[in-house]
Design a protein around this motif. Structure first.
Motif, short mmCIF file in Angstrom:
data_model
loop_
_atom_site.label_atom_id
_atom_site.label_comp_id
_atom_site.label_asym_id
_atom_site.label_seq_id
_atom_site.Cartn_x
_atom_site.Cartn_y
_atom_site.Cartn_z
N ALA A 223 27.40 21.72 49.52
CA ALA A 223 26.37 22.51 48.84
C ALA A 223 25.08 21.68 48.74
O ALA A 223 25.12 20.48 48.51
CB ALA A 223 26.84 22.94 47.46
N ARG A 224 23.95 22.36 48.88
CA ARG A 224 22.64 21.67 48.85
C ARG A 224 22.05 21.80 47.45
O ARG A 224 21.82 22.89 46.96
CB ARG A 224 21.70 22.29 49.88
CG ARG A 224 20.37 21.56 50.05
CD ARG A 224 19.57 22.21 51.15
NE ARG A 224 18.35 21.46 51.43
CZ ARG A 224 17.19 21.65 50.81
NH1 ARG A 224 17.10 22.57 49.85
NH2 ARG A 224 16.14 20.93 51.14
N VAL A 225 21.81 20.66 46.82
CA VAL A 225 21.28 20.61 45.45
C VAL A 225 19.87 20.05 45.51
O VAL A 225 19.66 18.95 46.03
CB VAL A 225 22.17 19.75 44.53
CG1 VAL A 225 21.67 19.80 43.09
CG2 VAL A 225 23.62 20.20 44.61
N SER A 226 18.91 20.80 45.00
CA SER A 226 17.51 20.37 45.07
C SER A 226 16.85 20.57 43.72
O SER A 226 17.30 21.35 42.88
CB SER A 226 16.75 21.15 46.14
OG SER A 226 16.79 22.54 45.88
N VAL A 227 15.76 19.83 43.51
CA VAL A 227 14.96 19.91 42.29
C VAL A 227 13.65 20.59 42.63
O VAL A 227 12.93 20.16 43.54
CB VAL A 227 14.71 18.53 41.68
CG1 VAL A 227 13.87 18.63 40.42
CG2 VAL A 227 16.04 17.84 41.37
N ALA A 228 13.33 21.67 41.92
CA ALA A 228 12.11 22.42 42.19
C ALA A 228 10.87 21.55 41.99
O ALA A 228 10.79 20.79 41.02
CB ALA A 228 12.04 23.64 41.27
N GLY A 229 9.93 21.64 42.95
CA GLY A 229 8.71 20.86 42.86
C GLY A 229 8.88 19.40 43.14
O GLY A 229 7.99 18.60 42.85
N SER A 230 10.01 19.00 43.71
CA SER A 230 10.30 17.60 44.00
C SER A 230 11.02 17.49 45.33
O SER A 230 11.79 18.39 45.70
CB SER A 230 11.15 16.98 42.88
OG SER A 230 11.59 15.67 43.24
N PRO A 231 10.80 16.42 46.10
CA PRO A 231 11.52 16.25 47.38
C PRO A 231 12.95 15.77 47.21
O PRO A 231 13.65 15.55 48.20
CB PRO A 231 10.67 15.20 48.10
CG PRO A 231 10.06 14.39 47.01
CD PRO A 231 9.82 15.34 45.87
N VAL A 232 13.43 15.62 45.99
CA VAL A 232 14.78 15.11 45.74
C VAL A 232 15.81 16.16 46.14
O VAL A 232 15.80 17.28 45.63
CB VAL A 232 14.94 14.72 44.27
CG1 VAL A 232 16.36 14.23 44.00
CG2 VAL A 232 13.93 13.66 43.87
N VAL A 233 16.70 15.79 47.07
CA VAL A 233 17.75 16.69 47.56
C VAL A 233 19.03 15.89 47.71
O VAL A 233 19.01 14.72 48.09
CB VAL A 233 17.36 17.34 48.91
CG1 VAL A 233 18.50 18.20 49.43
CG2 VAL A 233 16.10 18.17 48.77
N ALA A 234 20.17 16.53 47.42
CA ALA A 234 21.47 15.88 47.59
C ALA A 234 22.47 16.92 48.08
O ALA A 234 22.29 18.13 47.88
CB ALA A 234 21.95 15.25 46.29
N LEU A 235 23.53 16.44 48.72
CA LEU A 235 24.63 17.28 49.18
C LEU A 235 25.89 16.90 48.44
O LEU A 235 26.15 15.71 48.20
CB LEU A 235 24.83 17.14 50.70
CG LEU A 235 23.65 17.49 51.60
CD1 LEU A 235 23.98 17.19 53.04
CD2 LEU A 235 23.26 18.95 51.43
N THR A 236 26.69 17.88 48.09
CA THR A 236 27.94 17.60 47.38
C THR A 236 28.98 17.01 48.32
O THR A 236 29.02 17.34 49.50
CB THR A 236 28.49 18.88 46.72
OG1 THR A 236 28.69 19.88 47.74
CG2 THR A 236 27.51 19.42 45.69
#
Length: 245
Positions: free
Chosen positions: A17-30
């Motif tokens: 699953a793709r987890v992202s923070v709105a307004g930020s380039p921070v992204v992670a995958l579960t």
């Protein structure tokens, strides 16, 4: 920030699953247990969005304090019921979603087979399960799949790992690894990387095969059982051969 993404219907973890923070380039995958870690999230109010193929995107608000780790667990699915004209039941949909999410998030050209897909077929071992992927063929020994060929390259030019650990071959004159010794009912996921990335061993000319076994840490229920019953009848010998796993 760290947390876990699960299915609202089954409670099972959702890998890829793709987890992202709105307004930020921070992204992670579960990972396999549905866990994720987001680093570099600015302090203050943040909106976290989770995207998973086959399920509607879910957003959640969280307050991030400077110097402290925030925790967030999200369950996808379980939306309110709607009126539909027809219902089509597809037993392999969950497995297909899992495989497609892994393929979408992979940095290499790879194919996956999830455990739910494997249970739909009568394959006896890993080699016979892998033959259902595109670009993969097998060599049979006494009618049972044994060696796997990727992209038409000989089986000896592909690498085989179990849970990421390289395994050798008992063959005295060939590098090919026989995969008929691993039953299909004992695995959780099959992965074939057809074009290795620079961080992978360079001797995988044909491809890299990774066999992943099941783990109790990937289950959210207290008890989880998986069983398989089969039977075959030979007309020539008039014998019935039962099998249970």
């Amino acid at each position: 920030m760290q947390g876990r993404v699960t299915s609202a219907e089954t409670g099972a973890p959702l890998a890829g699953a793709r987890v992202s923070v709105a307004g930020s380039p921070v992204v992670a995958l579960t990972d396999e247990a549905g866990a994720f870690t987001l680093t570099g999230v600015p302090a203050g109010a943040a909106t976290v969005t989770v995207s998973y193929l086959g399920l509607a995107d879910t957003s959640a608000a969280v307050e991030v304090a400077a110097g402290r780790a925030a925790s967030l667990n999200i369950a996808l699915g379980g939306e309110a019921g709607v009126t539909v004209d027809a219902v089509v039941v597809m037993s392999q949909r969950i497995a297909q979603n899992d495989a497609l999410n892994r393929y979408r998030n992979s940095d290499a050209i790879a194919n996956y087979v999830a455990a739910d897909d494997i249970g739909q077929f009568v394959d006896q071992n890993v080699a016979e399960s892998l033959q259902r992927l595109p670009g993969v063929s097998i060599t049979r020994d006494q009618g049972e799949g044994r060696f796997v060929s990727v992209r038409g390259v000989g089986p000896g030019l592909s690498t085989v790992t179990v849970n990421g650990m390289r395994i050798g071959t008992p063959e005295d004159s060939d590098r090919a690894v026989p995969l008929d010794v691993i039953p299909s009912g004992s695995i959780d996921l099959l992965e074939i990387v057809k074009v290795p990335t620079p961080n992978m061993p360079g001797d995988a000319i044909g491809g890299s095969i990774d066999v992943r076994s099941g783990s109790p840490f990937n289950e959210n229920q207290n008890y989880n059982f998986r069983y398989r019953l089969e039977g075959s009848y030979s007309e020539l010998s008039e014998d019935f051969n039962p099998e249970a796993a």
